[in-house]
Every structure is written in C-alpha cells, then in structure tokens.
Design a protein around this motif. Structure first.
Motif, PDB file in Angstrom:
ATOM      1  N   GLN A 157      -8.421  12.119  30.253  1.00  0.00           N
ATOM      2  CA  GLN A 157      -7.459  11.250  29.587  1.00  0.00           C
ATOM      3  C   GLN A 157      -6.198  11.059  30.416  1.00  0.00           C
ATOM      4  N   ARG A 158      -5.972  11.956  31.363  1.00  0.00           N
ATOM      5  CA  ARG A 158      -4.728  11.854  32.133  1.00  0.00           C
ATOM      6  C   ARG A 158      -4.878  10.874  33.284  1.00  0.00           C
TER       7      ARG A 158
ATOM      8  N   GLY B 247      -7.693  30.714  26.252  1.00  0.00           N
ATOM      9  CA  GLY B 247      -6.680  31.024  25.252  1.00  0.00           C
ATOM     10  C   GLY B 247      -5.970  29.785  24.765  1.00  0.00           C
ATOM     11  N   PRO B 248      -5.102  29.976  23.798  1.00  0.00           N
ATOM     12  CA  PRO B 248      -4.357  28.836  23.281  1.00  0.00           C
ATOM     13  C   PRO B 248      -3.371  28.368  24.327  1.00  0.00           C
TER      14      PRO B 248
ATOM     15  N   GLY C 253      -2.738  22.636  26.696  1.00  0.00           N
ATOM     16  CA  GLY C 253      -1.421  22.016  26.820  1.00  0.00           C
ATOM     17  C   GLY C 253      -0.774  22.297  28.164  1.00  0.00           C
TER      18      GLY C 253
ATOM     19  N   GLN D  29       0.822  -1.208   0.000  1.00  0.00           N
ATOM     20  CA  GLN D  29       0.000   0.000   0.000  1.00  0.00           C
ATOM     21  C   GLN D  29       0.864   1.270   0.000  1.00  0.00           C
ATOM     22  N   ASN D  30       1.914   1.255   0.836  1.00  0.00           N
ATOM     23  CA  ASN D  30       2.774   2.443   0.901  1.00  0.00           C
ATOM     24  C   ASN D  30       4.079   2.240   0.138  1.00  0.00           C
TER      25      ASN D  30
ATOM     26  N   ARG E  95      12.322   9.536  -4.125  1.00  0.00           N
ATOM     27  CA  ARG E  95      11.762  10.755  -3.551  1.00  0.00           C
ATOM     28  C   ARG E  95      11.447  11.795  -4.609  1.00  0.00           C
TER      29      ARG E  95
END
Lengths: 449, 577
Positions: free
Chosen positions: A425-426, A443-444, A448, A87-88, A135
């Motif tokens: 999830q943590r 905010g951004p 995270g 496939q790849n 490539r």
C-alpha cells in the motif's frame, strides 16, 4: 378526469461525478414523475444513485444531462415547498429542539410560528423536549426532531433520505408506523413523499409507487404500483404478496438467472493485435472474501430465500445479494430463482481447515477471467511488479460502466485473501505472492513501524 | 434565539452581581477613554517611560488594548480571507500559499513599511504609531487562526450545507448559523495560542529602533525594554509580575469562560452523552444573576434574532429570475476586482523587494549564508532539545490525565508568558556557566517554542485508545521497545505537528534570541536573526529585505521538503482508526 400535473419530474436525466479519467456515471437516462398524493419509494442496492436521484428532484444537485421540472417549469435552484429528512439527522447541536424546528418557519409572524411549532412538536411526541439539546436525545428522538423540522413548514413534498437506517431496528419500526399513521391522518395535508430506502418492507408499508433501480450505472428497472389501502397491515396476505413481488423483481434485477458458471463468465474477447487477445472479464461483486465464508457458514442445509438470509443477517438485501453473487461465482452456492442452495463444493470448503479453505478457494478464484487478466498483467511487467495506476487504467478501459476503484479494491482483497498477490500500500504496487520461510508471529506495532 | 426559561439558579437576581457588572462596564469605559486620550496626544515617537511600578496598571491597559484591537483585526481578517479562499477556487490557489509565506515572515519584516507608512498618514498624533504597533501584533496572531478557520469551513458536513440551501439561508445567515458555530471550538483554541503569539514580541513591537530614530509606545513591553536597557533589576521584576498578572487575568476572565462556552459547539460528543464541564462556569453563573446583564442578553437575543431571521418563505422568490442572478454577478465582479488587487499587490511587493535586494553585493550574501547556517543549526538544536524533554514529559502527562489537569494552568501560563522579557536573566545564567550567546541563543529559543511540542504530545498521548494501552501493558512492552514499538509511533502525528509549529516559532524567535540587550550592553552573535535585527536598527532596508526573504524561503522550503512529508507519513502509518 385528466391526470394532475406532476409536482416534480425528471426528463432523460443523467449524472456523472468527478472529471476526466476519474469520471463515474452514477445515473443514466432517467425519467420520473412525482404527482400530488404520490408516495414514491426509490428502492435499490447501494451504489445505484438513489440519494443522488432524490437530490436532483429537490434541486440540490443539478444533473449533468437532462432536465428537471417543477410544476411544469424548468427548475433552477432549490424547488420551493420541498422539505427533507436526512439520514444523519443534520441537527444543529447548539440549538434546542425548539430552535432547530423554528429554523424552518422563522419567516412567519411570531404567534403563528409558535403555534405551528407547538403543534408539530406535540404531533411527533416531542412536547416535553422542546428546550432539550440534541446531544441529550437518543437517535430515534433526534430523527423525530428532523421530521418535525421538515413537517412544520407544511411542505408540498417531503423527501426522506434513508431516514431510519441510522436507527436500531425497533426504533425504526416505531417511527415507520408513526409516519404511516400520519399518511392516513385526514387532518394532515401532506400526501406527497419521496423516500429513499433499501428496505423492502418500508417501501411496501409507505409507498404508493415503488421505483426499483438497478446499479452500474443507476437506472430505472421497473416502477411498481402499490395500491394497498392505508393503514397497511404487514401481516396481511396482500402485503406479503407485494413484498414477494418486489423480491422477485429485485432478484431478477440484481441476480439474473443467466447461465453463470465461473469458467463461462464474460467471454468477450478483444483483439489487441494479431498475436494478443484481451479478455474482457465480467466484474466481481464488491464484497470481502472473508464475508463470503461467513455467509456460507450461516446457510442452512436446505434452500433458503435470499430475503430471509438478509433478514437473518440483519443486513440490507443489496449487500446480501452481492455476497450471494460472489458465492455463486466461486461455485459455493447455486441460486435457483430467489433461493440460495449450498453446493457440494461449498460444503467441502466449509468443512476444510483454514489453510485448505484458502487453497480450495484459490483454485476457483484463479479460474475467474478477471484474475487471469490480473496475473497476465503482472507477468508482462518487466520487473513483474504492477503499479496500481496501470491496473486502474486497464480496468477503466475494460469495464467502462463499472467503478474502477471499487473493482480494484475487491480484486486486491480477494487476491490477498487467496494468497495470489501481495500488495504494497505504500509503494502502490503489487506482485505475485511468494511464500518465504516459515511464518513468524510479530509483535504489536510491527505493522505501524 | 429562543426565549429560554431561566435556569432555576438564575431566577433570583442579585444586587452584588449587578454592581460587579456595572463596575466592569465602568472600568472598560474608563480604560477606553484613557487609551483614546493617549492615541490623540501629539505624536511622540519615543514616549518617556516611567519605571516606577505605579504606572504599570496604565501601561498594562495600553498593552492590553493594543493586543485586543489586534485580535479583533485578526478575527475579521481570518473570517474574510478564509471564506474567500473557501468559496473562490481561483483565489484559493493564491491565498493559501500566500498565507503560508506570510506566516513565516518574522515581525521585523513588516516593521519598517508599516511604521513609515502609518506615521506618514497620521503625522500629528499617536494614531499612526499605535496602528503600526497593532498591525505588528496582528502579524503574530493571525495566521494560525486563518488556517484553522479554513479547515473548519472544509469540515462542515454536507448535510448541514444542504440544509442551509433548502432553507434558503443567505450568505450572512449561513455564516452565523452554520459556518461560525462549526468553527467556534477550534477558533477559540487558536485564539488562545494567537494571543500568546502576540504577547511574545511585545517588547519589540512597542519599542524599536529604525535607523537613527527611536520609537517607543507606553506599554508593558516598552517598560520592560527600558528596564532591561537601564539594567534596573527591580523594575524588570515589577514588569514580569505585571505581565503575569495580565496573563492570568485574561486567562481567567476571558479564555476559560470562552472555552467552557465553546464546548456547546462540540460536534464529537454530539452523538454521545453531554460532557460534564460544558455550560457556564461559576463566575459566569454568578455574573448572570445580575438583572441588568439579563436585560442586556435578552436585548441581544432579540437583536440577533431580528438581524438573522429569514424574512421570506424559503425559495419564495423565483430563483430563475434576476433575484439571485443579479447579486451573484455583482459578487463575481467584486471577487474579480479583489483578486486583481491581490495579484497587483503581490506583484508590486515582489518587484519592490527585488529592487531592494539587487543593491546587495557578494559580501552581503556571503554574510547572510554564514548567518543562515548558524541559525539553522540553532533552530534544530533548540527543536531537538525541546523534543528530548517534552516527549517523555508529554507522554507521562498524556497517560496520567489527573496530573495533566493539575499542571495544565501552570503550563498554560508558562507557554503564554512572553519569553523575551526574561532573556537577560537567562543570559546571566548562561554567562555564569561560561557560555556565550552563540550557544546561549539555543536555550532562549527553547524557552518560547518547547510548549508547542509539549501540548501536541500531551494531546496525542491522551488520545491513544484504551485498548492499545491495555494491549501494550499485557504484552509487557518495556524499555526501548516500549518507546520504539508503541509510544513513539502512537504520538508521531501529534509530535510532527508540534515540531512544525515549534520550528516556525523558533525561526521567528531568533530575531530576539540572537540579538539581546542586557544592561547597558548589546549582546549579539552571528545568525540570521541577529542580521535581521541589526539591519532594522540600522535602517538598512536592502539587508533587512534580504534577511527576511531568506528566512521566509527557508522556512517554507523546510516545511514543504521535510515537515509536510513527515506529517503525511505519520498520518498515513501511525493514525488510530
């Protein structure tokens, strides 16, 4: 004339991945023959074990149970005379096109070897690219190198693992036609092929036999002969009829016309003790809740064939079937035969605001047995907090034939979407959703930090 | 493997290129002969070191030969041990932790055993001492290479492994054609780092004292240590210059071309367009015009082709027959025996060390405890200082690649220069502001380890996706919020990786930073590093063993309890994509 002995055959083969509690049964009791001049397409929804099945035929994977035969003798290791297209592509980026192709025939004397490579490069249209590095090539050209490398050794069987699915539609079409032309070419000795695909047209265009697989666990649902003479014209009525036939079979396999109201879904009651009963729910299709709404928005007012939807969305039918199943479970659509028809409720949801959409869907989702189970599970926990592991163990016990992690992900996705649960999830646990205060835009980086 | 058409610029051969190539070959041969003569000379434990600058080229040659032989050893060891760990699940459980422990053992921990054993084996010439020196340099080079190659083995795509099986590659072919090429890029990068790691302790590995005996091998390291011991400043300057010339030359002639060449094995840009500066550089192109080199490379191609070529059709031999079972059983036995040897060796080492440290009493342990707490504080202070300056500078460089490109050669030079060679100069500065070595050891440690933090921060910052940068700019993040909300989380994975490497280096650097010869005097302070150095010089093996074990255990524990957890956290929460 006695039937020719199969080149490869599987006898009662089953396969599992993983060990212990994480075991997944991917293929169950499969028997299949590949005889000379067979072009076998393995067709089925994602997750039905098509690729695993093909790797078993080549000897790359040894099945957990059952036997593989190569020309009548049990197969140990890799089957000789088998070539594979990936496939790849699986090209070596540090070798030129010629170097990549040479790998397959390097044991031959130099003159013969070079002649073979020249011939095959010309055949697949790479003559001018032999000293190019992969490539520098487009995806289609890369796959031509993959095909050339497979064909150059004159294999007895050519295995192709979704060879065109990493390519864009037009390139795939071109390559498919060229492959079909190769099959009709009298000078080309290769007549035996195994093709893994989820594209029905591809299967009908190339295959002499189409093996339709069903998922969970992977098994042979039906084997369809496809005797249309080559070259096949995809606009001919016979071709269309074959495609239509496969549509019907796949619909039947993946979307049975059972009475499937959400409330009736899976009323299997398992007594735990005198006072408690457990309800074994039927699984929910592994799709994102947001995608179901997207599907709804793209549906026309009148009924539409499920395969037409797949074509319109440019997605494989397996994933579209899952979406339709999910929509049906939520009573957004009905599916008479292989048609999809939007319901009144579906229209109501479509017209509603984002907030109301969630509210409407929440009611339907809460009615699903599997969510009833989930909520009950959360409520019986002492601190009303359910750990991921507990839920996974529960799912594994209730639905032994499903992949618990997949269902788990879907449950969390739907539960979060409909604001039924909140999942951390943590700490790997979940609780029932409670809205606190007015929503604040953050905010951004907040996610995270 | 394919007789390629020569590039147009190579069709014309050049006599000058030829002469250059022949000159290089002759120089290498001459160097080899010189080194060989030195090795075969009768054993002189403490070679007399001449401090006149005219001997420096010869000394540089000796040091270079040792480093490269050690590097060759590292490469072979890396490939063997990583492949073994990859293919033998049972051995893996032993090898990976063992490598982890070994990499935290400072070079002095290996010194006495190696020197005594090898000198005993070769009592009549310098071979034993040279080998001991080479193996010590090896212990400063090998570990990160081994880990990186093991990671590359894990990263070989399943499709390529399947392909190797379909085409019936032998283990040898699979190694040359699949595994080594996939590992080349990270191996080249780690080799550069390793080479610098090997240089770092050169002044110890070439000149050391073990009990009442002095050992000295002719080389730049021992030249420097003698120049420092005699307080001969001009000689120190010559030594530093010679070292700088060696580093720059090796960088230009070997690493730069290698890095360019290794880009051909880049798998990331496999799907994209070809990157601009891969392929041979100017020097390589010029050299390639030499007719003799072209002939040699053609011969090389033919040879490797002949050696690597599969000789039979794939799977032509019946797999079920003894053809594959025979060797596989043989190899299983080899693996079993090797595994048993590994276990025995480990067990023996543990018993011997146990017996050694059993000789220590409470007073010794108290001293070790005090020293350890001082050293721990110094290591973390050095780390904190490195982070404090390397994070802003690294982020700035990472976000401004134009400056980064311009500064890179200088930073690389500073990073690979062995800091202990200039310790006396730094100490003079420290003394000038009234500091003692107790404090002064911190800047000495920083000198060696700050670069790891810087490099990792630069690469993390330059990998911040453009969309995120634009978003931060549009939202007008500035000041503290810009750092806490955006930059620090964004570089966190790289920063933690840098800190892990820097901390490991810092612990090892304390053995030279807490125990410095400057002029005629020996400056030392309370610390675990000084304790280990002192024990080596005094030939007190129980103390040495205890000091090394405490350091190794501490490094491994801190890695497990602090750094690995931080790394997992950073990777889980702060990774893009």
């Amino acid at each position: 004339m006695s039937p020719p002995a199969p080149i490869l055959s599987l006898r009662h083969v089953s396969h599992e991945y993983g060990t212990g509690a994480n075991r997944d049964l991917v293929l169950s009791d499969i028997s299949l023959d590949v005889t000379a001049n067979d072009v076998v397409a393995l067709l089925g929804p994602s997750g039905c074990g098509k690729s695993t099945l093909m790797r078993m035929l080549t000897g790359l994977i040894t099945p957990s149970k059952g036997e593989v035969f190569h020309h009548g003798t049990p197969l140990h290791g890799i089957a000789a005379g088998v070539a594979m297209v990936f496939q790849n592509f699986a090209l070596f980026p540090w070798l030129t096109v010629r170097g990549n192709v040479l790998l397959a025939v390097e044991h031959l004397p130099p003159a013969e070897r070079d002649a073979k490579v020249d011939r095959i490069l010309a055949t697949v249209g790479l003559g001018a690219y032999e000293s190019t590095y992969p490539r520098e090539l487009s995806g289609g050209m890369k796959q031509r190198v993959g095909i050339a490398r497979a064909l150059v050794a004159s294999p007895e069987v050519l295995c192709m693992d979704e060879p065109f699915s990493a390519l864009d539609v037009l390139t795939a079409e071109t390559l498919r036609n060229e492959l079909a032309r190769l099959l009709t070419d009298k000078t080309n000795p290769l007549r035996t092929m195994i093709l893994v695909t989820h594209n029905i047209d591809e299967a009908v265009e190339l295959a002499t036999r189409i093996v339709v697989l069903a998922a969970n666990p992977g098994r042979v649902d039906q084997i369809v002969a496809n005797p249309l003479p080559y070259p096949r014209d995809s606009k001919s009525p016979a071709f269309a009829a074959a495609v239509e036939n496969l549509h019907r079979i796949l619909t039947h396999t993946t979307l049975p016309d059972a009475p499937a109201g959400a409330a009736d879904t899976g009323k299997v009651i398992i007594p735990v003790d005198e006072t408690h009963h457990r309800i074994a729910p039927v699984t929910i299709p592994a799709v994102n809740a947001g995608e179901v709404l997207g599907l709804l928005a793209r549906l026309p007012a009148e009924a539409i064939d499920i395969f037409d939807i797949a074509e319109r969305l440019g997605r494989d039918f397996g994933s579209v079937v899952n979406l339709v199943k999910a929509a049906e479970l939520l009573e957004l659509v009905r599916t008479p035969g292989q048609d999809v028809l939007i319901t009144d409720f579906g229209r109501q949801v479509l017209a509603a605001s984002t907030l109301d959409q969630k509210k409407l869907l929440r009611e339907k989702i809460l009615k699903l047995k599997i969510f009833e189970l989930l909520i009950r599970l959360i409520n019986v926990q002492e601190d009303k907090t359910l750990t991921d592991d507990t839920l996974l163990a529960e799912l594994r016990a209730l639905l032994p034939h499903e992949k618990p992690r997949v269902i788990f992900r879907t449950l969390v996705n739907w539960g979060r979407f409909a604001e039924i649960i909140q999942h951390d999830q943590r700490s790997h646990q979940m609780r029932l959703f409670t809205r606190k205060g007015p929503r604040v835009l953050v905010g951004p980086g907040a996610s995270g930090a | 493997m394919v007789p390629n058409e020569p590039r147009p610029e190579l069709r014309r051969t050049s006599l000058w290129s030829d002469l250059l190539v022949i000159g290089l070959f002759a120089a290498t041969l001459l160097g080899a002969l010189n080194v060989e003569a030195e090795w075969r000379a009768p054993l002189t434990a403490a070679a007399p070191i001449d401090l006149s600058p005219s001997v420096l080229p010869l000394y540089a040659l000796y040091s270079l030969a040792r480093s490269w032989l050690a590097y060759g050893l590292s490469l072979v060891f890396t490939i063997l041990i990583a492949s073994w760990a990859f293919y033998d699940l049972r051995a893996r459980r032993l090898i990976l932790p063992a490598l982890d422990v070994l990499q935290s053992i400072p070079v002095l921990g290996f010194l006495p055993g190696l020197v005594l054993a090898l000198v005993a084996i070769f009592p009549h010439n310098n071979v034993g001492l040279e080998l001991a020196c080479i193996v010590m340099i090896f212990t400063g080079q090998v570990w990160n290479m081994a880990f990186s190659y093991y990671d590359s083995l894990q990263g070989v795509p399943a499709e390529h492994r399947n392909l190797a099986r379909l085409y019936d590659f032998s283990g040898w072919q699979r190694f040359w054609r699949v595994e080594l090429p996939f590992g080349t890029q990270s191996l080249v990068y780690n080799s550069m780092v390793s080479m610098a790691g090997g240089w770092f302790f050169l002044s110890i590995t070439e000149a050391f004292q073990l009990g009442d005996q002095d050992f000295r091998l002719p080389g730049i390291g021992s030249y420097m240590s003698v120049a420092i011991a005699q307080g001969n400043v001009p000689a120190q300057i010559y030594g530093v210059i010679a070292m700088g010339v060696v580093i720059v030359t090796v960088d230009r002639l070997i690493w730069w071309p290698l890095v360019r060449w290794s880009k051909k094995f880049n798998l990331d840009d496999f799907a994209g367009s070809s990157s601009g500066d891969s392929g041979p550089g100017k020097v390589a192109l010029w050299l390639a015009r030499s007719a003799s080199l072209q002939r040699i490379s053609l011969a090389w191609n033919t040879l490797t082709n002949a050696l690597l070529r599969r000789r039979h059709a794939p799977h032509a031999v019946d797999d079920s027959a003894s053809a594959t079972r025979g060797p596989s059983r043989f190899w299983r036995w080899v693996a079993n025996i090797a595994f048993a040897l590994l276990l025995a060796l480990g067990g023996y080492a543990v018993v011997r060390l146990g017996l050694l440290i059993a000789k220590l009493d409470v007073v010794d342990w108290l001293e070790i405890a005090t020293s350890t707490s001082y050293t721990t504080l110094r290591v973390f202070a050095a780390l904190a200082f490195s982070v404090l300056w390397a994070v802003p500078v690294g982020v700035w460089l990472g976000l401004n690649p134009a400056y980064a490109r311009r500064l890179q050669p200088f930073i690389q030079f500073a990073a690979s220069f062995p800091a202990p060679m200039i310790y006396p100069w730094v100490l003079t500065l420290v003394a000038a502001v009234g500091g003692t070595l107790g404090w002064g050891a911190i800047p000495l440690i920083v000198l060696g380890t700050q670069w790891y933090v810087l490099f990792n921060v630069v690469s993390a910052a330059s990998a911040i996706p453009n969309d995120v940068r634009s978003c931060a700019a549009i939202m007008g993040l500035s000041g503290v919020r810009r750092w806490t909300r955006y930059l620090l989380p964004a570089i966190a994975p790289g920063l933690v990786t840098g800190c892990i490497t820097a901390a490991g280096g810092a612990w090892n650097a304390t053995i030279v930073a807490e125990y410095v010869r400057s002029g005629n005097s020996l400056v030392q302070t309370t610390g675990l590093g000084a304790y280990i150095s002192r024990a080596t010089n005094a030939g007190d093996y129980p103390q040495l063993a205890a000091g090394v074990i405490v350091m190794a255990v501490l490094v491994v524990l801190i890695n497990r309890l602090v750094w690995k957890k931080l790394q997992a956290l950073a990777n889980e929460r702060c990774r893009f994509g």
